[in-house]
Structure formats: structure tokens, C-alpha cells
Design a protein around this motif. Structure first.
Motif, PDB file in Angstrom:
ATOM      1  N   TYR A 147       0.726  -1.235  -0.084  1.00 55.63           N
ATOM      2  CA  TYR A 147       0.002   0.052  -0.126  1.00 55.63           C
ATOM      3  C   TYR A 147       0.868   1.353  -0.002  1.00 55.63           C
ATOM      4  CZ  TYR A 147      -3.686  -3.079   1.389  1.00 55.63           C
ATOM      5  OH  TYR A 147      -4.632  -4.145   1.250  1.00 55.63           O
ATOM      6  N   ASN A 150       1.149   3.787  -3.015  1.00 49.10           N
ATOM      7  CA  ASN A 150      -0.075   4.488  -3.420  1.00 49.10           C
ATOM      8  C   ASN A 150      -0.742   5.322  -2.459  1.00 49.10           C
ATOM      9  OD1 ASN A 150      -0.246   3.537  -6.138  1.00 49.10           O
ATOM     10  ND2 ASN A 150      -1.036   1.699  -5.279  1.00 49.10           N
ATOM     11  N   THR A 204      -1.243   8.519  -0.061  1.00 45.90           N
ATOM     12  CA  THR A 204      -1.122  10.038  -0.020  1.00 45.90           C
ATOM     13  C   THR A 204       0.195  10.553   0.561  1.00 45.90           C
ATOM     14  OG1 THR A 204      -2.505  10.382   1.788  1.00 45.90           O
ATOM     15  CG2 THR A 204      -3.724  10.127  -0.085  1.00 45.90           C
ATOM     16  N   THR A 264      -6.154   5.669   1.738  1.00 47.38           N
ATOM     17  CA  THR A 264      -5.818   4.269   0.846  1.00 47.38           C
ATOM     18  C   THR A 264      -6.580   3.209   1.487  1.00 47.38           C
ATOM     19  OG1 THR A 264      -3.346   5.180   0.544  1.00 47.38           O
ATOM     20  CG2 THR A 264      -3.835   2.792   0.043  1.00 47.38           C
TER      21      THR A 264
END
Length: 412
Positions: free
Chosen positions: A164, A167, A169, A233
Motif C-alpha cells: 500500500y 499509493n 497519499t 488508501t
């Protein structure tokens, strides 16, 4: 009472002053963060028996540490945690960081790869999404990383959500880094508690509560400094190593862990050496107040007003500030050793408890090296961004633990 409230206001205000987008800071986030911090504090400090639940969870970390020690002692003998062929002169004297503490990175890497292959971690992420979106409005991936940081280290926790990371932020990544700096791993809780037990009654409970209370504070402060401006996410991601079987997942996870371990050791050596070199250069300057200048002393003077805001009386702020400086420049292990050796005349019982909480975090240059090396290896595409956020995560992580100290000064 007023001193602690002033401290909370000051620490939140400092984060807001350095915010990248002050208008985007949500008052609800601050209210939720404070509510969770006070809620956890009241639960652990005031409700009889509540600590046993979290101590039970920490036993899971101890089991993992014991399993890792079985492997390291088989390979390295007593250097890796096996039976000592001599009497240990003091607690922790035989603790070799590279052979005892860091190898858990390899085990966590293999384990997380296996759990991803079994689709367990994606399911946990979805669960945390439902809860945390409705409280602090953060995604499940960050929620898992935050919760893991309370029990495992700043590198082991991101390993659980490695797929994760790419991706996430910028706000989520910074919050994850800050939480790693504001908490300590479950593997060292017992060690720290043993060190300060003679001067801090109920040390184990305090150390455990400190890490739990600082987690929501770190998320809140991190998202004040870098507010969220995109969707969190959440999504499902396959096994990080594209494994085709359970054994393949373990094998590939182990290989990734070995590479990560080497990078962590290398950068840790360099950053600690730079701190030592700086102190040697400062040592060329004439003594100040009958003692040589060091980074710890310089930062101790800076920290004195901050520990006062955390609830320490001004007459004791210099001593407490020096402890905080030692923790920030060197590490919390040495700071707790210094706290245990501090006389009752220098620090009162309440001040020792406040400092137990304020120093309970990994925010220091050595830990920064571990984090940069670890995250940089896991997600090399974002290495420059991780490096740019590094010093800021140390500062905000320190604010979070000081904030926890202020909360405890109001509850104690």
C-alpha cells in the motif's frame, strides 16, 4: 492544571504554525485526536485491570520476538540471544542490537508476505477502514500501520502494509512515519520498564500506556502539519512478491527482508557516527558551565520550555530537558537509564512519570536512519519524498510524546 492545558494548546499550535495548509486543518480531527488520547489515558490509568488487555496483546509481540531469538541464537549463539556463557554484569549488557533486535525485520518481512498471500492483511485493512474512516477519517492501510507501530517497530509495521505504501497519499505516508517516531516497539517495553521500575512505580503500565496514547496524537499532529487532500488508501492489493505458493511467499519475503536489514544497519552506523563526530567537534569549544558542549546539552536547553509545557515544574525543567535532549540526540534507552539514575531532589515522582511518557518514542537520528533505509527499500520510488519528510517526522513525533506527557500531567 493550567500548565498542562497550556501545553496541549502550545503543542497543537506549533503543529498548526508549521502546517503546509492551515486552512485545510479540520477542527474535528483535533477534537477526535484529543478525545482518543484522553480516552486511552483514562482507561489505562484509571480503570482497574484495563492494562491487562493490552499486556495480553503485547504477549503476541513477545512470542514473535522469542521465535526470532530461536533463529538468531541457532545462527549466532549467545550473541544472538542464546544462553550466556558468563554472568551479565548489568541488565542489557549482552544485548547486541544488530544480532538481537534487527533480525526481526527479516522474520516480519517473511511473515507479512505470507499473510498477504493468504489474503489476511487485506481483510484487516478493510476492517480498519470501516472503523477509522468514522473516527479519525484515515484509511485502513494507515490504520493497520498505526496499530502495528504500538506493538512492533517503525520498520516492521510498514512491512505489514508494504504493497500500500506506493499509493499512499503524502499525508498518510507522513502520518505513518510520525507514528513510528512517537511510539516504541513492544519488544523493548519490558526492557525499559525494568530500567525505570526502581524510580517509577507501575513502570510497565506507564510504558505501555505511553505508546498507546501517543499513537492518536501522532496521527492528529501529522495531519495538521500535512493535511489530507486526497482519498485515503483502502484498496485490495495482491501479495507483495507475486508469490505462487506459501513457501514461495516466505522465501521471497525473506530475501526482501535481508536486503532491508543490510540497508538499515548501514545507514544506522552512518547517522550515529555523524552525531558522535559533531559532539567531538563541539568538544573543541571551551567548556560551558563546567561541562563540555554536546548536542544533547544544546538540545536540552531548547527542550526545557517544552518539558515545562508538558507539566514539569520549572525548577526541574533543566534536568528534564537534558533527559529529553539525550533521548532526541542519542536514544530513549540511554535517556531511561539516565532517568533511573536521577535523584528525587532533581525530579519529583510526578515529573518522573511525565518524562516516562514524554520520552517514550523512537524520534532520534538513529531511528531516522532505520526508517529512511527501511521505507526507502520497501518503496524506492518514493525515497526522495521519504528523506524530505524525515526530519519533520522526528520533530512532530517528539511533539506527540510531549503532548502525551501533558495529558498525563492532567490525569495523574
Amino acid at each position: 492544571m493550567l500548565q498542562g492545558l497550556l501545553g496541549l494548546f502550545a503543542f497543537i499550535s506549533l503543529a498548526w504554525i508549521f502546517s503546509e495548509n492551515r486552512r485545510a486543518v479540520r477542527p474535528g480531527l483535533i477534537a477526535t485526536g484529543l478525545g482518543l488520547q484522553f480516552g486511552v489515558g483514562l482507561l489505562l490509568l484509571k480503570v482497574p485491570g484495563a492494562q491487562h488487555v493490552f499486556i495480553f496483546l503485547n504477549h503476541a509481540v513477545e512470542i514473535l520476538d522469542k521465535a526470532t531469538t530461536a533463529g538468531t541464537s541457532f545462527v549466532f549463539g549467545y550473541l544472538g540471544g542464546g544462553t550466556l556463557p558468563f554472568a551479565e554484569p548489568w541488565p542489557g549488557a549482552a544485548f547486541i542490537f544488530a544480532l538481537k533486535a534487527l533480525p526481526i525485520i527479516i522474520v516480519m518481512s517473511a511473515l507479512s508476505s505470507l499473510l498477504f498471500y493468504w489474503n489476511i492483511i487485506p481483510a484487516v485493512v478493510r476492517f480498519f477502514s470501516l472503523i477509522l474512516q468514522r473516527t479519525m477519517h484515515i484509511g485502513g492501510a494507515l490504520g493497520v500501520g498505526t496499530a502495528s507501530n504500538i506493538f512492533v517497530g517503525m520498520v516492521e509495521a510498514p512491512l505489514l502494509i508494504r504493497p500500500y505504501l506506493l499509493n499512499m497519499t503524502r499525508s498518510e505516508l507522513f502520518a505513518l512515519m510520525t507514528c513510528g517516531m512517537a511510539t516504541v516497539a513492544g519488544t523493548v517495553l519490558v526492557l525499559y520498564a525494568q530500567i525505570i521500575a526502581p524510580v517509577v512505580p507501575g513502570a510497565m503500565g506507564h510504558i505501555l500506556a505511553a505508546s498507546l496514547m501517543s499513537a492518536p496524537a501522532s496521527i492528529m499532529l501529522a495531519m495538521i502539519v500535512i493535511p489530507e487532500n486526497a482519498d485515503s488508501t483502502q484498496g485490495d492489493i495482491a501479495s507483495p512478491d507475486n508469490a505462487i505458493s506459501s513457501m514461495d511467499a516466505v522465501t521471497k519475503g525473506t530475501a526482501s527482508g535481508v536486503q532491508l536489514l543490510i540497508n538499515v544497519i548501514g545507514l544506522l552506523i552512518v547517522l550515529v557516527s555523524i552525531v558522535s563526530l559533531t559532539n567531538q567537534i563541539l568538544g573543541l569549544i571551551p567548556d560551558v558551565a563546567n561541562a563540555p558542549l554536546t548536542l544533547e546539552r544544546l538540545l536540552g536547553w531548547v527542550m526545557s520550555p517544552l518539558v515545562w509545557l508538558a507539566g514539569v515544574p520549572w525548577a526541574e525543567a533543566t534536568t528534564a530537558g537534558t533527559l529529553m535532549g539525550t533521548k532526541t540526540i542519542l536514544n530513549e534507552f540511554l535517556a531511561y537509564l539516565a532517568l533511573a539514575a536521577t535523584s528525587p531532589e532533581a525530579l519529583s515522582e510526578k515529573s518522573r512519570v511525565i518524562m516516562t511518557y514524554a520520552m517514550c518514542g523512537f524520534a532520534n537520528p538513529g531511528s531516522l536512519g532505520i526508517m529512511i533505509a527501511g521505507l526507502g527499500t520497501m518503496v524506492p520510488e518514493r525515497r526522495e519524498e521519504i528523506v524530505s519528510l524525515g526530519i519533520k517526522s522526528v520533530a512532530v513525533g517528539t511533539l506527540a510524546t510531549l503532548m502525551t506527557g501533558a495529558v498525563v500531567s492532567l490525569l495523574y
